[in-house]
Scaffold this motif. Structure first.
Motif, short mmCIF file in Angstrom:
data_model
loop_
_atom_site.label_atom_id
_atom_site.label_comp_id
_atom_site.label_asym_id
_atom_site.label_seq_id
_atom_site.Cartn_x
_atom_site.Cartn_y
_atom_site.Cartn_z
N UNK A 113 0.87 -1.18 0.00
CA UNK A 113 0.00 0.00 0.00
C UNK A 113 0.91 1.23 0.00
N UNK A 114 1.56 1.47 -1.12
CA UNK A 114 2.55 2.55 -1.22
C UNK A 114 2.34 3.28 -2.55
N UNK A 115 1.14 3.80 -2.70
CA UNK A 115 0.81 4.46 -3.96
C UNK A 115 -0.11 5.63 -3.67
N UNK A 116 0.16 6.77 -4.29
CA UNK A 116 -0.73 7.92 -4.14
C UNK A 116 -2.07 7.61 -4.78
N UNK A 117 -3.10 8.28 -4.31
CA UNK A 117 -4.42 8.12 -4.90
C UNK A 117 -5.02 6.76 -4.67
N UNK A 118 -5.72 6.24 -5.69
CA UNK A 118 -6.43 4.98 -5.49
C UNK A 118 -6.29 4.01 -6.67
N UNK A 119 -5.33 4.24 -7.55
CA UNK A 119 -5.11 3.24 -8.60
C UNK A 119 -4.20 2.14 -8.07
N UNK A 120 -3.81 1.24 -8.93
CA UNK A 120 -2.87 0.21 -8.50
C UNK A 120 -1.94 -0.11 -9.67
N UNK A 121 -0.75 -0.59 -9.33
CA UNK A 121 0.25 -0.95 -10.34
C UNK A 121 0.82 -2.33 -10.00
N UNK A 122 1.38 -2.97 -11.03
CA UNK A 122 1.93 -4.31 -10.85
C UNK A 122 3.38 -4.43 -11.30
N UNK A 123 3.97 -3.37 -11.85
CA UNK A 123 5.36 -3.40 -12.29
C UNK A 123 5.60 -4.60 -13.20
N UNK A 124 6.65 -5.37 -12.94
CA UNK A 124 6.96 -6.53 -13.79
C UNK A 124 6.07 -7.74 -13.53
N UNK A 125 5.15 -7.63 -12.57
CA UNK A 125 4.24 -8.72 -12.29
C UNK A 125 3.02 -8.71 -13.23
N UNK A 126 2.85 -7.61 -13.96
CA UNK A 126 1.63 -7.42 -14.75
C UNK A 126 1.55 -8.38 -15.93
N UNK A 127 0.34 -8.87 -16.17
CA UNK A 127 0.02 -9.59 -17.39
C UNK A 127 -1.43 -9.26 -17.73
N UNK A 128 -1.86 -9.59 -18.93
CA UNK A 128 -3.19 -9.21 -19.39
C UNK A 128 -4.29 -9.79 -18.52
N UNK A 129 -4.12 -11.04 -18.08
CA UNK A 129 -5.14 -11.67 -17.24
C UNK A 129 -5.33 -10.92 -15.92
N UNK A 130 -4.22 -10.56 -15.26
CA UNK A 130 -4.33 -9.83 -13.99
C UNK A 130 -4.85 -8.41 -14.20
N UNK A 131 -4.42 -7.76 -15.27
CA UNK A 131 -4.92 -6.42 -15.54
C UNK A 131 -6.44 -6.44 -15.73
N UNK A 132 -6.92 -7.40 -16.49
CA UNK A 132 -8.36 -7.54 -16.71
C UNK A 132 -9.08 -7.83 -15.41
N UNK A 133 -8.51 -8.71 -14.59
CA UNK A 133 -9.11 -9.04 -13.30
C UNK A 133 -9.22 -7.80 -12.42
N UNK A 134 -8.14 -7.04 -12.30
CA UNK A 134 -8.17 -5.85 -11.43
C UNK A 134 -9.15 -4.80 -11.95
N UNK A 135 -9.22 -4.64 -13.25
CA UNK A 135 -10.18 -3.69 -13.83
C UNK A 135 -11.62 -4.14 -13.57
#
Length: 196
Positions: free
Chosen positions: A124-146
């Motif tokens: 929990x180290x991000x301004x505002x209320x979005x989220x990031x995944x850095x090198x962990x990101x993939x299309x499946x996780x991005x779709x899930x989080x959205x």
């Protein structure tokens, strides 16, 4: 969730040394690394260092919300409070990793040797209320989080970037602070809990 401002204030203003007693601490060349084993299969991560510090933040109650003003150490002491206090109160069993030197790009997370396999890692180290995944990101996780109404943003660096060796996906969630690294840093805890 009822608020304990006294406890939050303690997490925001205590010296890093006070956190050592919460778990097993090792000293590294970049500062301490404290691991709290709570029997979880999630690893919750925060850093305790800051760019600027004010020992007297201003707390204002606004209806069912609190606003914290003039608290530059919200990055990432607010995240530390979330990991140490809020997750357990919400019934989420997570181990905790408290790092140092993230603000200089030398997070002590790189020294962590996990005693077990984690299902996932959160910070929990991000301004505002979005989220990031850095090198962990993939299309499946991005779709899930959205699908859970998270805006997936882009980030540069935080502690979880040093934990790819754990072979678990990592997420850095917005914790509701704004104007980080300035004396005017503030947070509305309603935004913090919306993101949570």
């Amino acid at each position: 969730m009822s608020m304990n401002i006294k406890n939050l204030h303690r997490r925001l203003t205590s010296p890093i040394e006070k956190f050592r007693k919460l778990g097993d601490t090792i000293d590294t060349e970049h500062g301490p690394l404290t691991y709290i084993d709570r029997g979880g299969d999630i690893l919750a991560v925060a850093h305790l260092d800051w760019v600027l510090f004010n020992e007297n933040p201003v707390y204002t109650k606004q209806y069912n919300n609190y606003r914290i003003n003039k608290c530059p150490q919200l990055d990432d002491r607010l995240g530390a409070w979330m990991c140490i206090d809020v997750l357990p109160r919400a019934g989420i069993k997570a181990d905790v990793l408290l790092c140092d030197s993230e603000e200089t790009g030398n997070s002590t997370a790189k020294y962590f040797e996990a005693p077990k396999q984690y299902n996932w890692i959160c910070e929990f180290d991000r301004a505002g209320s979005d989220m990031v995944m850095y090198n962990y990101e993939d299309l499946e996780l991005e779709t899930l989080m959205e699908s859970y109404a998270y805006e997936v943003g882009n980030g540069a660096f935080t502690d979880i970037c040093e934990l790819e060796k754990l072979n678990a996906k990592g997420f850095n969630f917005g914790v509701g602070y704004h104007a980080q690294h300035t004396e005017q840093c503030y947070a509305n805890l309603s935004e913090t809990f919306d993101s949570f």
